[in-house]
Motif scaffolding. Structure first.
Motif, PDB file in Angstrom:
ATOM      1  N   LEU A   1       0.829  -1.205   0.000  1.00 38.22           N
ATOM      2  CA  LEU A   1       0.000   0.000   0.000  1.00 38.22           C
ATOM      3  C   LEU A   1       0.864   1.255   0.000  1.00 38.22           C
ATOM      4  N   ASP A   2       1.972   1.212   0.729  1.00 35.71           N
ATOM      5  CA  ASP A   2       2.898   2.349   0.719  1.00 35.71           C
ATOM      6  C   ASP A   2       3.422   2.590  -0.692  1.00 35.71           C
ATOM      7  N   ALA A   3       3.732   1.505  -1.398  1.00 40.01           N
ATOM      8  CA  ALA A   3       4.224   1.631  -2.775  1.00 40.01           C
ATOM      9  C   ALA A   3       3.130   2.183  -3.687  1.00 40.01           C
ATOM     10  N   PHE A   4       1.904   1.708  -3.512  1.00 37.92           N
ATOM     11  CA  PHE A   4       0.781   2.224  -4.294  1.00 37.92           C
ATOM     12  C   PHE A   4       0.607   3.727  -4.029  1.00 37.92           C
ATOM     13  N   ALA A   5       0.756   4.122  -2.760  1.00 39.98           N
ATOM     14  CA  ALA A   5       0.587   5.531  -2.394  1.00 39.98           C
ATOM     15  C   ALA A   5       1.681   6.393  -3.026  1.00 39.98           C
ATOM     16  N   ARG A   6       2.911   5.893  -3.026  1.00 40.83           N
ATOM     17  CA  ARG A   6       4.015   6.652  -3.638  1.00 40.83           C
ATOM     18  C   ARG A   6       3.802   6.837  -5.139  1.00 40.83           C
ATOM     19  N   SER A   7       3.116   5.872  -5.753  1.00 40.39           N
ATOM     20  CA  SER A   7       2.826   5.970  -7.192  1.00 40.39           C
ATOM     21  C   SER A   7       1.617   6.853  -7.460  1.00 40.39           C
ATOM     22  N   GLY A   8       0.929   7.281  -6.396  1.00 43.14           N
ATOM     23  CA  GLY A   8      -0.236   8.132  -6.572  1.00 43.14           C
ATOM     24  C   GLY A   8      -1.518   7.375  -6.860  1.00 43.14           C
ATOM     25  N   TRP A   9      -1.499   6.064  -6.644  1.00 44.54           N
ATOM     26  CA  TRP A   9      -2.683   5.249  -6.945  1.00 44.54           C
ATOM     27  C   TRP A   9      -3.705   5.280  -5.823  1.00 44.54           C
ATOM     28  N   VAL A  10      -3.235   5.348  -4.569  1.00 43.22           N
ATOM     29  CA  VAL A  10      -4.137   5.329  -3.425  1.00 43.22           C
ATOM     30  C   VAL A  10      -3.687   6.357  -2.396  1.00 43.22           C
ATOM     31  N   ARG A  11      -4.602   6.644  -1.489  1.00 40.94           N
ATOM     32  CA  ARG A  11      -4.266   7.437  -0.305  1.00 40.94           C
ATOM     33  C   ARG A  11      -4.777   6.667   0.910  1.00 40.94           C
ATOM     34  N   GLN A  12      -3.904   6.498   1.890  1.00 40.62           N
ATOM     35  CA  GLN A  12      -4.279   5.723   3.061  1.00 40.62           C
ATOM     36  C   GLN A  12      -4.827   6.621   4.162  1.00 40.62           C
ATOM     37  N   GLU A  13      -5.903   6.146   4.774  1.00 44.82           N
ATOM     38  CA  GLU A  13      -6.483   6.787   5.930  1.00 44.82           C
ATOM     39  C   GLU A  13      -6.643   5.732   7.020  1.00 44.82           C
ATOM     40  N   ARG A  14      -6.952   6.140   8.207  1.00 41.96           N
ATOM     41  CA  ARG A  14      -7.117   5.193   9.301  1.00 41.96           C
ATOM     42  C   ARG A  14      -8.307   4.265   9.019  1.00 41.96           C
ATOM     43  N   GLY A  15      -8.017   2.993   8.831  1.00 39.15           N
ATOM     44  CA  GLY A  15      -9.073   2.012   8.579  1.00 39.15           C
ATOM     45  C   GLY A  15      -9.688   2.088   7.204  1.00 39.15           C
ATOM     46  N   ALA A  16      -9.026   2.772   6.269  1.00 36.84           N
ATOM     47  CA  ALA A  16      -9.597   2.906   4.930  1.00 36.84           C
ATOM     48  C   ALA A  16      -8.501   3.198   3.910  1.00 36.84           C
ATOM     49  N   VAL A  17      -8.831   2.947   2.649  1.00 36.49           N
ATOM     50  CA  VAL A  17      -7.945   3.259   1.524  1.00 36.49           C
ATOM     51  C   VAL A  17      -8.781   3.991   0.481  1.00 36.49           C
ATOM     52  N   VAL A  18      -8.312   5.143   0.029  1.00 33.04           N
ATOM     53  CA  VAL A  18      -9.000   5.923  -0.994  1.00 33.04           C
ATOM     54  C   VAL A  18      -8.307   5.689  -2.330  1.00 33.04           C
ATOM     55  N   LEU A  19      -9.080   5.282  -3.330  1.00 31.42           N
ATOM     56  CA  LEU A  19      -8.517   5.023  -4.658  1.00 31.42           C
ATOM     57  C   LEU A  19      -8.394   6.343  -5.418  1.00 31.42           C
ATOM     58  N   GLN A  20      -7.173   6.724  -5.774  1.00 35.16           N
ATOM     59  CA  GLN A  20      -6.929   7.974  -6.488  1.00 35.16           C
ATOM     60  C   GLN A  20      -6.672   7.756  -7.970  1.00 35.16           C
ATOM     61  N   ASP A  21      -6.235   6.558  -8.339  1.00 33.57           N
ATOM     62  CA  ASP A  21      -6.010   6.225  -9.744  1.00 33.57           C
ATOM     63  C   ASP A  21      -6.498   4.800  -9.963  1.00 33.57           C
ATOM     64  N   ALA A  22      -7.827   4.669 -10.042  1.00 34.46           N
ATOM     65  CA  ALA A  22      -8.427   3.344 -10.205  1.00 34.46           C
ATOM     66  C   ALA A  22      -7.996   2.689 -11.511  1.00 34.46           C
ATOM     67  N   ALA A  23      -7.754   3.503 -12.541  1.00 31.92           N
ATOM     68  CA  ALA A  23      -7.362   2.949 -13.844  1.00 31.92           C
ATOM     69  C   ALA A  23      -6.028   2.191 -13.728  1.00 31.92           C
ATOM     70  N   ALA A  24      -5.100   2.733 -12.941  1.00 34.53           N
ATOM     71  CA  ALA A  24      -3.822   2.062 -12.747  1.00 34.53           C
ATOM     72  C   ALA A  24      -4.017   0.731 -12.037  1.00 34.53           C
ATOM     73  N   LEU A  25      -4.907   0.707 -11.053  1.00 28.78           N
ATOM     74  CA  LEU A  25      -5.187  -0.539 -10.342  1.00 28.78           C
ATOM     75  C   LEU A  25      -5.859  -1.550 -11.264  1.00 28.78           C
ATOM     76  N   VAL A  26      -6.737  -1.071 -12.138  1.00 34.78           N
ATOM     77  CA  VAL A  26      -7.395  -1.967 -13.100  1.00 34.78           C
ATOM     78  C   VAL A  26      -6.367  -2.592 -14.020  1.00 34.78           C
ATOM     79  N   ARG A  27      -5.396  -1.787 -14.490  1.00 34.20           N
ATOM     80  CA  ARG A  27      -4.352  -2.328 -15.375  1.00 34.20           C
ATOM     81  C   ARG A  27      -3.527  -3.389 -14.629  1.00 34.20           C
ATOM     82  N   LEU A  28      -3.204  -3.121 -13.373  1.00 36.13           N
ATOM     83  CA  LEU A  28      -2.433  -4.086 -12.603  1.00 36.13           C
ATOM     84  C   LEU A  28      -3.241  -5.360 -12.373  1.00 36.13           C
ATOM     85  N   ALA A  29      -4.511  -5.213 -12.003  1.00 41.23           N
ATOM     86  CA  ALA A  29      -5.357  -6.378 -11.761  1.00 41.23           C
ATOM     87  C   ALA A  29      -5.526  -7.212 -13.017  1.00 41.23           C
TER      88      ALA A  29
END
Length: 218
Positions: A185-213
């Protein structure tokens, strides 16, 4: 909850079976309730009307793996195996979302399995589908990278671009350790794909996650 057999998509059952089942009353499932633990015996077959039950396997190290979730129209492999084979549970089931279910007592379940072809077909069809899901889980854990499994889990759980889940919950879902998920998740955050919050993850670049998935299919 009137005529729960119709609400549970059991309309294909023969009238005699539906009449016997309709006499059972729905029960409330509070969030966080433990429905069974390893070593327990199955007392009946649960039909989930609404809500969500998650079934976990815990290793000797304490690491958890979410085997599957049971939602309306789905069955619990552990329960079906316990009722038909007489074995004890090896996993733990927790109510993840408040809801309602109907418990078909073991004697009635076994009686219907013997007497009703439509009930028997429904149980075995649900069991076969669930076993297919289990094989899929085994394939993902065995052959897909943590990054791919994590991306798939985030996309599957996202609601409005937000995933309400702790790192431990995500780790259990994808069959990894919390520390590993934290690093990914830290790596995803550094790439700008997600933002971490307490008990949650906010998707900032869903398209990048879709490509990875999607790399899982390559």
């Amino acid at each position: 909850m009137n005529d729960w057999t119709a609400a549970a998509a059991l309309a294909g059952l023969d009238p005699a079976t539906r009449t016997r089942l309709a006499a059972l009353s729905p029960q409330r499932m509070p969030r966080g309730a433990v429905l069974f633990r390893p070593g327990d015996t199955a007392s009946g077959f649960s039909v989930v009307l609404d809500g969500r039950i998650e079934v976990f396997l815990t290793g000797t190290s304490g690491r958890e793996l979410m085997l599957y979730a049971v939602e309306p129209g789905q069955s619990c492999v552990q329960t079906t195996l316990g009722l038909l084979g007489g074995g004890a549970y090896s996993a733990e089931a927790i109510c993840a979302q408040e809801g309602h279910f109907v418990l078909i007592p073991r004697p009635l379940f076994l009686s219907l399995m013997e007497a009703s072809a439509t009930f028997r077909a429904l149980v075995f069809a649900a069991f076969a589908q669930r076993m297919g899901d289990m094989v899929g889980l085994l394939e993902r854990v065995s052959f897909q990278s943590v990054e791919i499994r994590l991306a798939q889990a985030l996309l599957a759980r996202a609601s409005g671009g937000r995933v309400e889940a702790t790192q431990a919950e995500l780790a259990a879902q994808i069959g990894s350790a919390r520390e590993v998920v934290s690093r990914r998740l830290d790596a995803f955050a550094r790439s700008g794909w997600v933002r971490q919050e307490r008990g949650a993850v906010v998707l900032q670049d869903a398209a990048a996650l879709v490509r990875l998935a999607a790399a899982a299919a390559l």
